[in-house]
Scaffold this motif. Structure first.
Motif, PDB file in Angstrom:
ATOM      1  N   TYR A 136       0.829  -1.200   0.000  1.00  0.00           N
ATOM      2  CA  TYR A 136       0.000   0.000   0.000  1.00  0.00           C
ATOM      3  C   TYR A 136       0.870   1.260   0.000  1.00  0.00           C
ATOM      4  O   TYR A 136       1.882   1.329   0.701  1.00  0.00           O
ATOM      5  N   LEU A 137       0.432   2.253  -0.748  1.00  0.00           N
ATOM      6  CA  LEU A 137       1.043   3.578  -0.687  1.00  0.00           C
ATOM      7  C   LEU A 137       0.448   4.319   0.501  1.00  0.00           C
ATOM      8  O   LEU A 137      -0.776   4.386   0.653  1.00  0.00           O
ATOM      9  N   VAL A 167       5.872   3.120   0.841  1.00  0.00           N
ATOM     10  CA  VAL A 167       5.013   1.980   0.539  1.00  0.00           C
ATOM     11  C   VAL A 167       5.236   0.942   1.630  1.00  0.00           C
ATOM     12  O   VAL A 167       6.371   0.742   2.087  1.00  0.00           O
ATOM     13  N   GLN A 194      -7.958  -3.167  -1.124  1.00  0.00           N
ATOM     14  CA  GLN A 194      -7.536  -2.659  -2.434  1.00  0.00           C
ATOM     15  C   GLN A 194      -6.113  -2.105  -2.371  1.00  0.00           C
ATOM     16  O   GLN A 194      -5.890  -0.892  -2.391  1.00  0.00           O
ATOM     17  N   GLU A 232      -2.354  -1.055  -3.601  1.00  0.00           N
ATOM     18  CA  GLU A 232      -1.834  -0.492  -4.864  1.00  0.00           C
ATOM     19  C   GLU A 232      -0.983  -1.509  -5.612  1.00  0.00           C
ATOM     20  O   GLU A 232      -0.885  -1.474  -6.840  1.00  0.00           O
TER      21      GLU A 232
END
Length: 271
Positions: free
Chosen positions: A153-154, A170, A214, A216
């Motif tokens: 994830y960012l 990240v 969700q 990245e």
């Protein structure tokens, strides 16, 4: 091509690092390296022209949690003797990404045709290396059990910039029971060369992660009832910085598709 997983064959985890690199080199292995060739350190890659190498080295030095350096090559060098014998960085990673002006223009399994004598390769420690330590301690790593890539994830956590390289961290995420989360913190704290202790536990919204399902990069997470999400700084952070820098040309590994070295994970621990 045989793209079987270690759980499907029972042998992927037992491959030597050199055997796995040869499978990557021939195109036989083009999937994630998580769970493969257990016992050997894995590395993130950033390959860029020499004119940007000084700034990127400084970026890594300023952000060692996200970018722990294992080795930096000379310009044009395709091997990495401190990390293993018979390494060809142009072919020994399952999948690469070509970045042009900040955009990933394509993914490819062999970068030999793109190679240049001015390219410098940065080998950066990877959290896949500590997964073996977790498994050996009896701590389940759910994405390996389910034959998936780790979710990444960012975040909203800024990294320190250097030259054109800047951006946010990240993180990779693994879900554990509360007891196993404590064990994971204890184990990974001993391995700073592969990101060390987590940077955050629980409360993903505090990292700016709006939807845990969700990511990245990578696959959606596998979480069981009562699991705590645990977040580590991730070697994909430089890819975010590369996109922000908008260099005309750069190459990285595809997230989750690492170079597996001959460096034993045991050498990455304190003591």
């Amino acid at each position: 091509m045989n793209h079987t997983s270690p759980d499907a064959t029972g042998h992927g985890a037992l491959l030597s690092s050199h055997q796995l690199r040869l499978r990557c080199r021939t195109g036989e292995h083009q999937i994630t390296t998580s769970g493969y060739a257990l016992g050997y350190a894995q590395a993130n890659l950033v390959i860029l022209p020499q004119q940007y190498a000084g700034d990127f080295l400084r970026f890594c030095q300023l952000n060692q949690k996200a970018c722990p350096l294992l080795y930096v090559s000379e310009p044009g060098q395709t091997d990495a003797p401190p990390l293993g014998q018979d390494i060809d960085i142009r072919r020994d990673t399952p999948l690469y990404r070509l970045y042009q002006h900040g955009e990933c223009s394509r993914e490819l399994a062999d970068i030999s045709a793109l190679w240049r004598d001015d390219l410098v390769t940065f080998y950066i420690g990877c959290s896949f290396s500590f997964e073996e330590e977790l498994i050996s301690a009896g701590v389940p790593v759910r994405h390996i059990d389910h034959q998936r890539n780790v979710p990444m994830y960012l975040t909203n956590r800024p990294l320190q910039g250097a030259g054109p390289f800047q951006g946010n961290m990240v993180v990779s995420m693994r879900g554990f029971s509360p007891a196993n989360a404590i064990r994971a913190v204890q184990i990974t704290s001993q391995m700073p060369k592969v990101h060390g202790a987590p940077v955050h536990l629980s409360a993903p919204e505090q990292l700016g992660i709006a939807n845990l399902q969700q990511p990245e990069f990578g696959d959606a997470p596998v979480l069981e009832d009562g699991d705590i999400p645990v977040f580590w700084a991730c070697g994909v952070s430089p890819q975010a910085a590369l996109m922000n820098a908008r260099l005309p040309f750069a190459i990285t590994h595809s997230p989750g598709h690492m170079l597996v070295t001959d460096l034993p994970n045991s050498q990455l621990r304190f003591g």
